[in-house]
Motif scaffolding. Structure first.
Motif: not given
Length: 385
Positions: A212-223
């Motif tokens: 879950a934390a890594l998904r949030r990081a993807l949403a915040r940092d990659a997209v």
């Protein structure tokens, strides 16, 4: 106004305009009323009650228009919008996920014509008129591939075919930033309607709660577009038959590539694929990456594929991974969904949503659970006081 869209466009558009005008006048007759602003009587019988949170009212005090120009981002979006206005449905899912009664078709299609390339950023115009009582005309324009959505919000004085959009649905961050600087426009977030997944053959992913934390990081940092970490429930976890290959395929002896492939026309999928390549090559590889993606190799890369090449790559099943968008709601038909290789593991990554850019004075409209807009033949519809 960012660009002068007049001049050469006017001459090229005259022939198509005349044809569409003739069809429209024959269908509606003269003097279609615009509808009065403010609280009005109940909607015409062709509509159903709409929960207030799902009703978009850009400005209840502005004068209403008798034509609503809606710009759709591509053919698929335009066809979904057209079907939602012109076909009866037995039930609807609203913007908050509630199932409610359906309604008869509210509009009928009376015109469909291509637009010359010189006439503006849109390549096709569909004209819809109310199926029963008089009301606003809905004009759907289809954005050309590669066109700047911001151009759809502008129109030169005297423009004939391309009109400034009253409603534009977009995911483009630059367009949303541009719209927010325009006082006559309102930006409305739509429901989360897409979940991007990483599909890979073989290997088990880390349990979702650890990711879950890594998904949030993807949403915040990659997209760059509006995104959040993917949130359950995921409809394919209960029944993935819509995503299963029609028949066993692929060459199991073919060497596996080191590519993370994605749809070439999807910027968000590309951003996620690039980030996955970087994560897979790092010394601290995340546990949610399936095993085939996890081996750091110097040649690992993200590869955009057109729709034909992507279908072939899915059938072959020998790519390191596939980044794909799936609808958050289970679709009524499986026809438009990708067919995954046998044994593929699906890892949800991020959810995304579009925004509606709405010009003040547009009659209220509803938003369904998949983000599709639904207009009403009664232009005086307004929310409950």
């Amino acid at each position: 106004m960012r660009h002068d869209l007049a001049g050469a466009r006017a001459g090229a558009a005259l022939g198509v305009l005349a044809a569409l005008a003739a069809v429209l006048l024959a269908a509606c007759g003269p003097g279609t009323p615009a509808g009065a602003p403010g609280v009005a009587a109940a909607p015409a019988p062709a509509t159903t009650a709409v929960p207030e949170p799902c009703l978009v009212v850009a400005d209840p005090t502005a004068p209403r228009r008798d034509t609503i120009t809606v710009v759709a981002a591509g053919r698929e979006a335009a066809e979904r919008l057209l079907v939602r206005q012109t076909r009866e449905v037995p039930a609807r899912i609203d913007c908050e996920g509630r199932v409610g009664p359906g309604a008869p078709a509210a509009f009928r299609l009376v015109g469909d014509a291509p637009v010359p390339a010189s006439a503006g950023p849109t390549g096709r115009v569909l004209l819809l008129v109310p199926a029963a009582a008089p009301g606003p005309v809905v004009r759907i324009e289809v954005l050309r591939p590669g066109a700047d959505p911001r151009d759809a919000l502008d129109a030169a004085p005297g423009a004939l075919l391309h009109r400034a959009a009253d409603v534009l649905v977009t995911r483009d961050p630059a367009t949303l930033a541009y719209a927010r600087r325009r006082r006559e426009l309102v930006v409305v977030p739509l429901p989360w309607d897409r979940t991007y997944v990483l599909a890979a053959v073989g290997g088990a992913a880390e349990p979702p709660d650890r990711a879950a934390a890594l998904r949030r990081a993807l949403a915040r940092d990659a997209v760059r577009s509006a995104a959040r970490g993917a949130e359950p429930p995921f409809w394919w976890e209960g029944d993935a038959s819509c995503l299963a290959a029609a028949a066993p395929g692929g060459d199991l002896t073919a060497p596996r590539t080191h590519r993370i492939v994605y749809p070439a026309d999807d910027a968000t999928a590309g951003e996620l694929a690039e980030r996955i390549v970087a994560l897979a090559a790092s010394t601290d590889r995340p546990g949610w990456l399936p095993a085939p993606v996890g081996a750091p190799v110097p040649t690992a890369r993200a590869a955009p594929l057109d729709s034909t090449a992507l279908t072939r790559a899915l059938a072959a099943g020998n790519e390191a991974g596939y980044v794909l968008p799936l609808p958050r709601l289970r679709p009524a038909s499986c026809a438009a969904l990708p067919r995954l290789p046998a044994g593929a593991t699906l890892v949800p990554l991020v959810d995304t949503r579009a925004h509606a850019v709405v010009r003040r004075g547009v009659a209220p409209f509803a938003v369904d659970g998949d983000g599709t807009l639904r207009f009403f033949p009664d232009s005086s519809l307004s929310p409950r006081p």
